[in-house]
Scaffold this motif. Structure first.
Motif, mmCIF file in Angstrom:
data_model
loop_
_atom_site.group_PDB
_atom_site.id
_atom_site.type_symbol
_atom_site.label_atom_id
_atom_site.label_comp_id
_atom_site.label_asym_id
_atom_site.label_seq_id
_atom_site.Cartn_x
_atom_site.Cartn_y
_atom_site.Cartn_z
ATOM 1 N N LYS A 216 -1.065 -8.970 7.552
ATOM 2 C CA LYS A 216 -2.200 -8.061 7.491
ATOM 3 C C LYS A 216 -3.221 -8.423 8.569
ATOM 4 O O LYS A 216 -3.292 -9.561 9.030
ATOM 5 C CB LYS A 216 -2.847 -8.120 6.115
ATOM 6 C CG LYS A 216 -1.978 -7.577 4.998
ATOM 7 C CD LYS A 216 -2.657 -7.726 3.649
ATOM 8 C CE LYS A 216 -1.765 -7.199 2.530
ATOM 9 N NZ LYS A 216 -2.388 -7.390 1.187
ATOM 10 N N TYR A 218 -7.354 -8.341 9.691
ATOM 11 C CA TYR A 218 -8.712 -8.317 9.182
ATOM 12 C C TYR A 218 -9.694 -8.281 10.354
ATOM 13 O O TYR A 218 -9.375 -8.747 11.457
ATOM 14 C CB TYR A 218 -8.998 -9.568 8.350
ATOM 15 C CG TYR A 218 -8.106 -9.739 7.156
ATOM 16 C CD1 TYR A 218 -8.524 -9.350 5.882
ATOM 17 C CD2 TYR A 218 -6.822 -10.296 7.273
ATOM 18 C CE1 TYR A 218 -7.704 -9.505 4.770
ATOM 19 C CE2 TYR A 218 -5.996 -10.446 6.173
ATOM 20 C CZ TYR A 218 -6.438 -10.047 4.927
ATOM 21 O OH TYR A 218 -5.619 -10.190 3.833
ATOM 22 N N LEU A 229 -10.559 -6.389 5.264
ATOM 23 C CA LEU A 229 -9.228 -5.841 5.537
ATOM 24 C C LEU A 229 -9.327 -4.639 6.470
ATOM 25 O O LEU A 229 -10.081 -3.703 6.213
ATOM 26 C CB LEU A 229 -8.527 -5.443 4.243
ATOM 27 C CG LEU A 229 -7.089 -4.930 4.393
ATOM 28 C CD1 LEU A 229 -6.180 -6.022 4.941
ATOM 29 C CD2 LEU A 229 -6.563 -4.414 3.062
#
Length: 397
Positions: A216, A218, A229
């Motif tokens: 992911k 950020y 996020l």
């Protein structure tokens, strides 16, 4: 393919400047001032414009009958005082017995003389402030250049170089000396966030990739370490994202997608991922390049630099003096790629261009200078830090 103990160090792109020191003048919401001439200590020079020995005197100019001055680029948060000393202006230039004759008023913010040795700049408005300065030498030669100050919001990167690791630490550094300026904990929803790579946009926004395998992205507040996020997984489930940079237009993220990471069947492709998740393949896995740690970064020449293994490098696989990594340059506009160098040492993961030279970090935190033409390395300093991801600030390129 065996992977290193730590996944990667970030590719970093550095401007060719000298960071003298940094100042924290704000009582809140300020990290560092990335300046060739921002002073964090009192200026103990005498009342003349020449630098005293304690200020780092200028070096003699080997040329005769001429003097040139260098533009100086700085960044600071709005409403934060930036202290600019005459001694540090002199340190950014070369010449014999230099002195600062004048510093002009900026087009943004205010500049106030503090005695005879320094100035204070501050702006309540974000933007770019430009002011001229004039120096002279012992031969009465005169030269002028600009001081450029990027005024930004408090959560935007203002230091020249940042690094992160799997322990959830975010460091800011002086890249020319390896000196640690600040350390904060990275957190997401109150929990520590491990970090495996970083990239900084042209507007100073810092993006960080997690280090827990979910791939992911950020956005990071470099003052507090708080993460927000930005985007879900960049790669398919079970694959690994290695390296992080931005596209030429700054609208998409670019990474190397590893399939079967760490196995003999591992393949790597260089991909571009839009905010919506749409994927474009730049260099396909069928080209058979693989990585051993390393990174990919877009540099100011608008070309991408991708570290690949020697065993998949035509240039380096049969070089008996080579380490285990090569650098491939990719032109995303012309869709052309070329292998340009083999490293003489193994496991050099973090790389950055500065003044037509490369700087790199080893897994042990050694800062080395790399000859781009030969790949040979020279040790500068062991920083004592562990970096997994790293990025330089293009505001200061």
């Amino acid at each position: 393919m065996k992977m290193p103990k730590y996944q990667l160090f970030g590719f970093i792109a550095l401007a060719a400047f000298s960071v003298v020191s940094f100042q924290n003048c704000s009582q809140a919401n300020f990290s560092q001032v990335p300046a060739q001439l921002a002073s964090s200590t009192p200026d103990n020079s005498n009342t003349t414009d020449s630098a005293s020995p304690n200020d780092g005197p200028s070096t003699p100019d080997s040329s005769s009958g001429s003097l040139s001055a260098n533009d100086i680029t700085l960044a600071v948060n709005k409403n934060v005082i930036l202290n600019i000393t005459k001694a540090s202006i002199i340190a950014a230039n070369k010449g014999s017995m230099l002195k600062v004759d004048s510093v002009g008023m900026p087009n943004l913010g205010t500049l106030t003389a503090k005695g005879t040795t320094s100035y204070e700049f501050v702006s309540a408005t974000i933007g770019t402030a430009t002011m001229s300065y004039t120096i002279s030498d012992s031969n009465n030669n005169v030269a002028s250049a600009k001081i450029i100050v990027k005024v930004v919001e408090s959560d935007i990167a203002t230091a020249p170089f940042y690094g992160c690791n799997l322990q959830g630490k975010l460091y800011s550094l002086d890249p020319t000396t390896g000196t640690l300026l600040k350390e904060v904990d990275l957190t997401y929803n109150g929990a520590k966030l491990p970090c495996s790579d970083m990239v900084i946009s042209n507007s100073g926004v810092v993006y960080g990739k997690d280090g827990d395998g979910s791939n992911k992205i950020y956005t990071l507040d470099v003052s507090t370490g708080k993460a927000t996020l930005y985007q879900g997984s960049l790669v398919a489930s079970g694959n690994r994202s290695v390296g992080l940079t931005l596209s030429v237009d700054g609208l998409s993220l670019i990474t190397s997608e590893e399939t079967d990471p760490g196995k003999s069947s591992q393949t790597n492709s260089l991909i571009q991922v839009s905010k919506s998740g749409a994927k474009t393949t730049l260099i396909p896995a069928t080209d058979k390049y693989t990585m051993f740690g390393g990174d990919v970064k877009l540099l100011p020449d608008n070309k991408m630099y991708w570290t690949i293994t020697n065993e998949t490098s035509t240039l380096c696989r049969n070089n008996p003096k080579a380490g285990n990594q090569a650098v491939l340059r990719y032109d995303p506009v012309a869709n052309e790629k070329k292998e340009i160098a083999c490293f003489d040492k193994r496991n050099i993961f973090g790389l950055g261009f500065a003044s037509k030279a490369l700087y790199g970090f080893s897994e042990q935190g050694n800062l080395v200078k790399v000859d781009i033409n030969t790949g040979n390395t020279t040790l500068i300093k062991n920083t004592g830090l562990t970096f997994i991801g790293a990025a330089a600030n293009p505001i200061l390129w």
